[in-house]
Design a protein around this motif. Structure first.
Motif, PDB file in Angstrom:
ATOM      1  N   LEU A 131       1.350  -0.957  -0.581  1.00 32.68           N
ATOM      2  CA  LEU A 131      -0.002   0.446  -0.025  1.00 32.68           C
ATOM      3  C   LEU A 131       0.812   1.425   0.040  1.00 32.68           C
ATOM      4  N   GLY A 132       1.114   1.382   1.199  1.00 34.89           N
ATOM      5  CA  GLY A 132       2.603   2.376   1.318  1.00 34.89           C
ATOM      6  C   GLY A 132       2.607   3.569   2.031  1.00 34.89           C
ATOM      7  N   HIS A 133       1.980   3.541   3.364  1.00 32.80           N
ATOM      8  CA  HIS A 133       1.611   3.915   4.685  1.00 32.80           C
ATOM      9  C   HIS A 133       2.012   3.417   6.130  1.00 32.80           C
ATOM     10  N   PRO A 134       2.505   5.094   6.878  1.00 35.09           N
ATOM     11  CA  PRO A 134       3.695   4.189   8.072  1.00 35.09           C
ATOM     12  C   PRO A 134       3.008   3.325   8.509  1.00 35.09           C
ATOM     13  N   THR A 135       1.340   2.741   8.297  1.00 33.54           N
ATOM     14  CA  THR A 135       1.070   2.127   9.456  1.00 33.54           C
ATOM     15  C   THR A 135       1.508   0.868   9.008  1.00 33.54           C
ATOM     16  N   THR A 136       0.827  -0.047   7.513  1.00 31.80           N
ATOM     17  CA  THR A 136       1.720  -1.002   6.537  1.00 31.80           C
ATOM     18  C   THR A 136       2.527  -0.992   6.711  1.00 31.80           C
ATOM     19  N   SER A 137       3.410  -0.595   6.713  1.00 31.41           N
ATOM     20  CA  SER A 137       5.009  -0.306   6.546  1.00 31.41           C
ATOM     21  C   SER A 137       5.115  -1.031   7.778  1.00 31.41           C
ATOM     22  N   PHE A 138       5.422  -0.486   8.917  1.00 31.90           N
ATOM     23  CA  PHE A 138       5.567  -0.618  10.069  1.00 31.90           C
ATOM     24  C   PHE A 138       5.509  -2.281  10.541  1.00 31.90           C
ATOM     25  N   ASN A 139       3.800  -2.613  10.068  1.00 29.37           N
ATOM     26  CA  ASN A 139       3.180  -3.923  10.643  1.00 29.37           C
ATOM     27  C   ASN A 139       4.365  -5.056   9.770  1.00 29.37           C
ATOM     28  N   SER A 140       4.332  -4.688   8.650  1.00 28.42           N
ATOM     29  CA  SER A 140       4.735  -5.689   7.917  1.00 28.42           C
ATOM     30  C   SER A 140       6.164  -5.907   8.242  1.00 28.42           C
ATOM     31  N   ILE A 141       6.847  -4.784   8.908  1.00 23.54           N
ATOM     32  CA  ILE A 141       8.319  -5.586   9.569  1.00 23.54           C
ATOM     33  C   ILE A 141       8.076  -5.929  11.049  1.00 23.54           C
ATOM     34  N   SER A 142       6.767  -5.834  11.717  1.00 21.33           N
ATOM     35  CA  SER A 142       6.857  -5.824  12.955  1.00 21.33           C
ATOM     36  C   SER A 142       6.385  -7.707  12.761  1.00 21.33           C
ATOM     37  N   ASN A 143       5.486  -8.168  11.553  1.00 23.63           N
ATOM     38  CA  ASN A 143       5.840  -9.866  12.113  1.00 23.63           C
ATOM     39  C   ASN A 143       6.306 -10.352  10.782  1.00 23.63           C
ATOM     40  N   LEU A 144       7.394  -9.473  11.514  1.00 23.99           N
ATOM     41  CA  LEU A 144       8.221 -11.071  10.894  1.00 23.99           C
ATOM     42  C   LEU A 144       8.680 -11.613  11.214  1.00 23.99           C
ATOM     43  N   ARG A 145       9.282 -13.504  11.174  1.00 21.01           N
ATOM     44  CA  ARG A 145       9.510 -13.893  12.137  1.00 21.01           C
ATOM     45  C   ARG A 145      11.585 -13.054  11.982  1.00 21.01           C
ATOM     46  N   ARG A 146      12.359 -14.261  12.586  1.00 22.80           N
ATOM     47  CA  ARG A 146      13.935 -14.142  12.849  1.00 22.80           C
ATOM     48  C   ARG A 146      14.274 -13.855  11.292  1.00 22.80           C
ATOM     49  N   ARG A 147      15.257 -13.047  11.603  1.00 18.83           N
ATOM     50  CA  ARG A 147      15.923 -13.000   9.772  1.00 18.83           C
ATOM     51  C   ARG A 147      14.829 -12.533   8.831  1.00 18.83           C
ATOM     52  N   LEU A 171       4.428   3.119  -2.190  1.00 17.08           N
ATOM     53  CA  LEU A 171       5.242   4.118  -2.446  1.00 17.08           C
ATOM     54  C   LEU A 171       4.753   5.049  -1.328  1.00 17.08           C
ATOM     55  N   MET A 172       5.828   6.072  -0.440  1.00 22.71           N
ATOM     56  CA  MET A 172       6.078   6.584   0.490  1.00 22.71           C
ATOM     57  C   MET A 172       6.277   8.095   0.150  1.00 22.71           C
ATOM     58  N   LEU A 173       4.964   8.211   0.167  1.00 26.05           N
ATOM     59  CA  LEU A 173       5.977  10.060  -0.805  1.00 26.05           C
ATOM     60  C   LEU A 173       4.577  10.939  -0.005  1.00 26.05           C
ATOM     61  N   GLY A 174       4.591  12.272  -0.420  1.00 31.26           N
ATOM     62  CA  GLY A 174       4.510  13.562   0.749  1.00 31.26           C
ATOM     63  C   GLY A 174       4.687  13.200   1.793  1.00 31.26           C
ATOM     64  N   GLU A 175       3.638  13.275   2.602  1.00 28.36           N
ATOM     65  CA  GLU A 175       2.863  12.914   4.462  1.00 28.36           C
ATOM     66  C   GLU A 175       3.914  12.381   4.941  1.00 28.36           C
ATOM     67  N   HIS A 176       3.844  11.144   3.861  1.00 34.87           N
ATOM     68  CA  HIS A 176       4.384   9.393   4.078  1.00 34.87           C
ATOM     69  C   HIS A 176       5.865   9.443   4.034  1.00 34.87           C
ATOM     70  N   ALA A 177       6.709  10.131   3.114  1.00 39.29           N
ATOM     71  CA  ALA A 177       7.856  10.351   3.243  1.00 39.29           C
ATOM     72  C   ALA A 177       9.116   9.853   4.294  1.00 39.29           C
ATOM     73  N   LYS A 178       8.917   9.628   5.370  1.00 40.15           N
ATOM     74  CA  LYS A 178       9.626   9.693   6.500  1.00 40.15           C
ATOM     75  C   LYS A 178       8.992   8.714   7.943  1.00 40.15           C
ATOM     76  N   ALA A 179       8.938   7.605   7.707  1.00 43.42           N
ATOM     77  CA  ALA A 179       7.661   6.550   8.590  1.00 43.42           C
ATOM     78  C   ALA A 179       8.829   6.350   9.303  1.00 43.42           C
ATOM     79  N   SER A 180       8.262   5.582  10.720  1.00 40.72           N
ATOM     80  CA  SER A 180       9.473   5.233  11.724  1.00 40.72           C
ATOM     81  C   SER A 180       9.383   3.912  11.046  1.00 40.72           C
ATOM     82  N   VAL A 181       9.874   3.067  11.631  1.00 43.60           N
ATOM     83  CA  VAL A 181      10.662   1.493  11.543  1.00 43.60           C
ATOM     84  C   VAL A 181      10.521   1.289  13.684  1.00 43.60           C
ATOM     85  N   PRO A 182      10.499   0.093  12.885  1.00 41.76           N
ATOM     86  CA  PRO A 182      10.763  -0.886  14.693  1.00 41.76           C
ATOM     87  C   PRO A 182      12.013  -1.135  14.305  1.00 41.76           C
ATOM     88  N   MET A 183      13.440   0.222  14.820  1.00 40.52           N
ATOM     89  CA  MET A 183      14.949  -0.527  14.488  1.00 40.52           C
ATOM     90  C   MET A 183      15.283  -1.487  15.368  1.00 40.52           C
TER      91      MET A 183
END
Length: 346
Positions: free
Chosen positions: A241-257, A265-277
């Motif tokens: 989709l390209g949204h801060p929520t879906t991007s964050f969830n996609s990273i967070s729902n991964l298993r190890r490695r 696309l993450m453009l406009g107001e979504h260009a700088k989204a947070s990630v679970p570093m």
């Protein structure tokens, strides 16, 4: 020729009569037989792409017939049925010579760096590097639907995501990109979870290969739901989709490695989204982008289509006329309907 033109960002495009394009020495002119409606075009119309110079003709998912070729073109002639990746490589820079035309240093993008395919004709540069011959049996509407979302999903799943049989794949967003990814990952032997806000799209996702679905509008914790279904998390996950929520969830729902691929696309107001570093570090997660696909990689995809493993024609949604395209373009700020809308009447 007749074309969709916008003269200011965010203001209604109009149908205008503009000069016919002429081929560059290394380019061709294509009579457009079909062109897809894509959210990327909406982003361009909104002013989110610095490559666009006004006035502008959008459109980058196209299929048609070559009507003229420049003097330096050696592989194509009038009458050839073709399509083209939405990112065209120059063929000469370091990235192109290493096989990575999709990130060419001097890339050509119809509908962005040049006038696009919401028109009767479109000029395409670097033709020998970028055109793809269409099988005689493939309809133009199906071929146009490949040009951005399907090929981007193919590379995201096969090349970037490196999906293997038996792996769990989560796809966040069931628009054209997401549905394409679901079909492709399923064809690769993966177990696919489709995630969206609407039951109609999730029902369709099951029909094309998803083994499980999650309605994010009624599920309080999407990440937890994915981990429960997969017994620990997805091996590969995509934000289609390209949204801060879906991007964050996609990273967070991964298993190890696990491997996250960002396609939406993450453009406009979504260009700088947070990630679970902290999780990215602790789980050794891979975070990958995917930006189109090289013309030479179409052959592998076309073979899967020819043998019936992939059926992109099932993803073609509403067919409209060029006169209807301005309204359809402006409406793409909301969620897409099921399938890929295509202009087939000019």
């Amino acid at each position: 020729m007749k074309a969709v033109v916008f003269e200011k960002f965010g203001e209604a495009p109009t149908i205008q009569s503009v000069p016919d394009p002429k081929p560059a020495a290394d380019g061709v002119v294509i009579k457009v037989e079909a062109t897809g409606l894509c959210r990327s075009d909406w982003h361009g119309w909104m002013g989110h792409d610095d490559d666009i110079t006004l006035p502008h003709v959008p459109g980058h998912e196209l299929a048609g017939v070559v009507v003229a070729a420049g003097g330096r073109v050696t592989r194509w002639k009038a009458g050839d049925r073709v399509t083209v990746p939405f990112v065209g490589g120059c063929g000469h820079c370091f990235e192109c010579t290493s096989g990575n035309h999709q990130v060419c240093e001097h890339q050509f993008q119809p509908g962005f760096t040049a006038w696009g395919s919401f028109a009767e004709y479109v000029a395409i540069d670097f033709a020998d590097t970028n055109l793809v011959r269409l099988p005689d049996e493939m309809e133009f509407a199906t071929a146009a639907s490949l040009g951005c979302r399907f090929v981007t999903s193919f590379r995201a799943i096969v090349d970037q995501g490196r999906v293997k049989p038996g792996e769990w794949v989560a796809v966040h967003g069931c628009g054209g990109v997401g549905l394409s990814a679901i079909m492709i990952a399923s064809a690769m032997g993966a177990n696919v979870i489709a995630i969206d806000l609407t039951e109609a799209k999730l029902d369709f996702a099951r029909k094309i290969g998803a083994v499980a679905t999650i309605n994010a509008s009624t599920t309080s914790n999407v990440v937890k739901a994915v981990k429960q279904i997969t017994n620990g998390g997805a091996h590969m996950s995509m934000d289609a989709l390209g949204h801060p929520t879906t991007s964050f969830n996609s990273i967070s729902n991964l298993r190890r490695r696990g491997r996250h691929v960002q396609v939406g696309l993450m453009l406009g107001e979504h260009a700088k989204a947070s990630v679970p570093m902290s999780k990215i570090i602790a789980f050794e997660l891979e975070i990958l982008g995917s930006h189109g696909m090289q013309a030479f990689r179409y052959q592998a995809m076309m073979e899967m289509i020819r043998t019936g493993k992939l059926n992109p024609e099932l993803l073609v949604g509403k067919k409209i006329s060029l006169d209807e395209a301005p309204a359809a373009l402006m409406a793409m700020g909301g969620f897409e309907g099921i399938g890929i809308g295509v202009v087939t009447k000019f």
